[in-house]
Design a protein around this motif. Sequence first.
Motif, mmCIF file in Angstrom:
data_model
loop_
_atom_site.group_PDB
_atom_site.id
_atom_site.type_symbol
_atom_site.label_atom_id
_atom_site.label_comp_id
_atom_site.label_asym_id
_atom_site.label_seq_id
_atom_site.Cartn_x
_atom_site.Cartn_y
_atom_site.Cartn_z
ATOM 1 N N VAL A 118 98.171 -15.914 -61.767
ATOM 2 C CA VAL A 118 96.908 -16.321 -62.367
ATOM 3 C C VAL A 118 96.367 -17.532 -61.613
ATOM 4 O O VAL A 118 97.111 -18.479 -61.341
ATOM 5 N N THR A 119 95.087 -17.499 -61.282
ATOM 6 C CA THR A 119 94.415 -18.664 -60.702
ATOM 7 C C THR A 119 93.583 -19.326 -61.795
ATOM 8 O O THR A 119 92.738 -18.678 -62.423
ATOM 9 N N VAL A 120 93.846 -20.584 -62.024
ATOM 10 C CA VAL A 120 93.140 -21.357 -63.051
ATOM 11 C C VAL A 120 92.283 -22.411 -62.356
ATOM 12 O O VAL A 120 92.774 -23.148 -61.496
ATOM 13 N N THR A 121 91.016 -22.472 -62.729
ATOM 14 C CA THR A 121 90.107 -23.479 -62.192
ATOM 15 C C THR A 121 89.773 -24.477 -63.296
ATOM 16 O O THR A 121 89.456 -24.087 -64.422
ATOM 17 N N ALA A 122 89.861 -25.754 -62.961
ATOM 18 C CA ALA A 122 89.587 -26.808 -63.945
ATOM 19 C C ALA A 122 88.854 -27.947 -63.256
ATOM 20 O O ALA A 122 88.819 -28.048 -62.027
ATOM 21 N N ARG A 123 88.277 -28.816 -64.065
ATOM 22 C CA ARG A 123 87.559 -29.973 -63.546
ATOM 23 C C ARG A 123 87.695 -31.116 -64.546
ATOM 24 O O ARG A 123 88.073 -30.898 -65.708
ATOM 25 N N PRO A 124 87.386 -32.336 -64.123
ATOM 26 C CA PRO A 124 87.417 -33.446 -65.072
ATOM 27 C C PRO A 124 86.484 -33.190 -66.241
ATOM 28 O O PRO A 124 85.377 -32.658 -66.065
ATOM 29 N N LYS A 125 86.905 -33.533 -67.436
ATOM 30 C CA LYS A 125 86.079 -33.321 -68.623
ATOM 31 C C LYS A 125 84.758 -34.072 -68.469
ATOM 32 O O LYS A 125 84.740 -35.253 -68.165
ATOM 33 N N GLY A 126 83.681 -33.362 -68.673
ATOM 34 C CA GLY A 126 82.365 -33.967 -68.535
ATOM 35 C C GLY A 126 81.727 -33.724 -67.190
ATOM 36 O O GLY A 126 80.560 -34.078 -66.980
ATOM 37 N N GLY A 127 82.457 -33.146 -66.239
ATOM 38 C CA GLY A 127 81.900 -32.830 -64.928
ATOM 39 C C GLY A 127 82.722 -33.392 -63.791
ATOM 40 O O GLY A 127 83.572 -34.268 -63.989
ATOM 41 N N GLY A 128 82.488 -32.897 -62.607
ATOM 42 C CA GLY A 128 83.241 -33.336 -61.438
ATOM 43 C C GLY A 128 83.664 -32.146 -60.603
ATOM 44 O O GLY A 128 83.426 -30.985 -60.952
ATOM 45 N N ALA A 129 84.305 -32.434 -59.498
ATOM 46 C CA ALA A 129 84.711 -31.380 -58.567
ATOM 47 C C ALA A 129 85.838 -30.544 -59.165
ATOM 48 O O ALA A 129 86.812 -31.094 -59.699
ATOM 49 N N PRO A 130 85.728 -29.218 -59.077
ATOM 50 C CA PRO A 130 86.782 -28.358 -59.625
ATOM 51 C C PRO A 130 88.018 -28.336 -58.736
ATOM 52 O O PRO A 130 87.960 -28.562 -57.534
ATOM 53 N N THR A 131 89.154 -28.040 -59.357
ATOM 54 C CA THR A 131 90.438 -27.875 -58.667
ATOM 55 C C THR A 131 91.071 -26.580 -59.161
ATOM 56 O O THR A 131 90.905 -26.215 -60.321
ATOM 57 N N SER A 132 91.815 -25.909 -58.303
ATOM 58 C CA SER A 132 92.461 -24.659 -58.684
ATOM 59 C C SER A 132 93.975 -24.799 -58.705
ATOM 60 O O SER A 132 94.557 -25.539 -57.903
ATOM 61 N N TRP A 133 94.588 -24.076 -59.633
ATOM 62 C CA TRP A 133 96.044 -23.994 -59.741
ATOM 63 C C TRP A 133 96.433 -22.529 -59.692
ATOM 64 O O TRP A 133 95.679 -21.659 -60.158
ATOM 65 N N ARG A 134 97.596 -22.255 -59.155
ATOM 66 C CA ARG A 134 98.130 -20.905 -59.125
ATOM 67 C C ARG A 134 99.410 -20.896 -59.961
ATOM 68 O O ARG A 134 100.302 -21.742 -59.769
ATOM 69 N N ALA A 135 99.499 -19.958 -60.902
ATOM 70 C CA ALA A 135 100.643 -19.913 -61.806
ATOM 71 C C ALA A 135 101.120 -18.489 -61.991
ATOM 72 O O ALA A 135 100.345 -17.532 -61.845
ATOM 73 N N SER A 136 102.406 -18.339 -62.321
ATOM 74 C CA SER A 136 102.926 -17.018 -62.650
ATOM 75 C C SER A 136 102.392 -16.554 -64.001
ATOM 76 O O SER A 136 102.089 -15.369 -64.188
ATOM 77 N N TYR A 137 102.306 -17.497 -64.954
ATOM 78 C CA TYR A 137 101.816 -17.182 -66.291
ATOM 79 C C TYR A 137 100.980 -18.346 -66.803
ATOM 80 O O TYR A 137 101.153 -19.496 -66.375
ATOM 81 N N VAL A 138 100.097 -18.048 -67.755
ATOM 82 C CA VAL A 138 99.272 -19.063 -68.403
ATOM 83 C C VAL A 138 99.415 -18.900 -69.910
ATOM 84 O O VAL A 138 99.406 -17.775 -70.430
ATOM 85 N N VAL A 139 99.558 -20.015 -70.609
ATOM 86 C CA VAL A 139 99.572 -20.018 -72.065
ATOM 87 C C VAL A 139 98.354 -20.788 -72.549
ATOM 88 O O VAL A 139 98.195 -21.973 -72.233
ATOM 89 N N GLY A 140 97.488 -20.125 -73.296
ATOM 90 C CA GLY A 140 96.337 -20.778 -73.897
ATOM 91 C C GLY A 140 96.704 -21.255 -75.291
ATOM 92 O O GLY A 140 96.822 -20.460 -76.221
ATOM 93 N N ALA A 141 96.915 -22.552 -75.416
ATOM 94 C CA ALA A 141 97.211 -23.165 -76.713
ATOM 95 C C ALA A 141 96.116 -24.186 -77.008
ATOM 96 O O ALA A 141 96.384 -25.321 -77.385
#
Length: 470
Positions: A118-141
């Motif tokens: 899974v590729t997850v894209t995130a950014r600083p809360k409120g805006g900013g440059a995005p960053t990507s992470w690569r993971a075997s699994y993702v848990v949405g809690a």
Amino acid sequence: MTVAGDLARMGHSVTVLERWPQINPSSRAFATMARTLEVLDSRGLAEDLLAKGNATPAVSLFKGAKMDLTRLPSRYQCVLVTPQTNVDQALGEYAVAQGAQVLRGVEVVGLDQDADGVTVTARPKGGGAPTSWRASYVVGADGAHSTVRDLIGKEFPGKSVLHSMVLADVRLTNGPAGGGLTLGSTPEVIGFLVSYGHGGWYRSMTWDRHRQLPDDAPVTENEIRDVLNRAMKHDVGLAEISWKSRFHADERQVANYRDGRVFLAGDAAHVHSPMGGQGMNTGIQDAANLAWKLALALDGADDAILDTYQAERHPIGRRVVMQSGVMMRMVTSESAALRWLRDQFFPRLMRARPLSNAIAGSFSGVGLRYKSGRHQDKLVGTRATEVPLVEGRLTELQRHPGFVLIREKGTPRLDTDLIQAERTDGGPALLVRPDGYVAWAGATDAREHGWRDALAGWTGGEVGTATTAS
């Protein structure tokens, strides 16, 4: 944080992306149940939390009816009243101590899964440059308004069931006698008070049938005072309010907690009435069930093991939605006949020990059992927490992750890398899962391979040596 800490202590790399820059100071949960305390004890967290909270042995309900927790088959014969912030902090520190990376002030904005990860894209809360992470699994809690759930396109079927509920932390000069958890109601209002056990401070929850306002409507001191006094049928002496919030309650549950390599846990998977204080507890127990299975899959076990998360936890979530809904409807009903039946017969039912014990077991979580379909023995799927051992207790052994083999009384150690213990009563040998539930029950006779086969069925590795332990 539970998933992160558990995966990290089992040797896996895990990162938490948390949009809150700090722990939410006004979280809604306040009650930690007996089964959750057992889960926390197996991570070395329970005793410090107990020292910060108020352990109450009963819950006062309708017309003098009480739910007695002193007969629970648990070390923790109580419900612990402590703000969720304390639990959040303890689990956050646990996750970091085990080696998890926790990044705060980071919000997820994209998620793309394929056959390998899974590729997850995130950014600083409120805006900013995005960053990507690569993971075997993702848990949405990530709660009732889950971003992860939206990104994978999961529907969240259900409906809103109660509007304009008000939570607050209040100081009272004339609170309920004996403290603890006290419910008061009339056909028009509900008041629920939970004693923090010091300084006259309580968590209050109030609702007025004729004051139905949107979540962002201001909460006034007079509103809280009026509803509490009417519900408790006396002047509670409201002296101070430290914080207050208005919210609404939904009953919703996703159909499947798994979507490929993405899993949902806690409020992201199910929400319900606050009656019964089950939300935080159910979420933590979701996590305790899922984490060890993820670890085994990462270690090479059959990916199908992850389907047992849905098989075991979805029915529990459905039951919690149903039970909290029944309690809510009992409290809020306008029907004079139903209220009369409730007030006349419920106290009698709670005086019948078998029924009262069953209700308390369900409320506290210690009566929970899993039916995964792997085995038919009546002990399989029940919690092993209170099995008496020659030395220590199971939750202490479980502070080292992995399966635990409990031998029959008087039997010698077996040639296996598993954590082992000897029971002191006449019960059978048990193979205990990392979450504290029985995976197999039988005899450890050298000619019998039951426990080894059961272990191999979960781990997919060489029997007897497939998990951490020592």
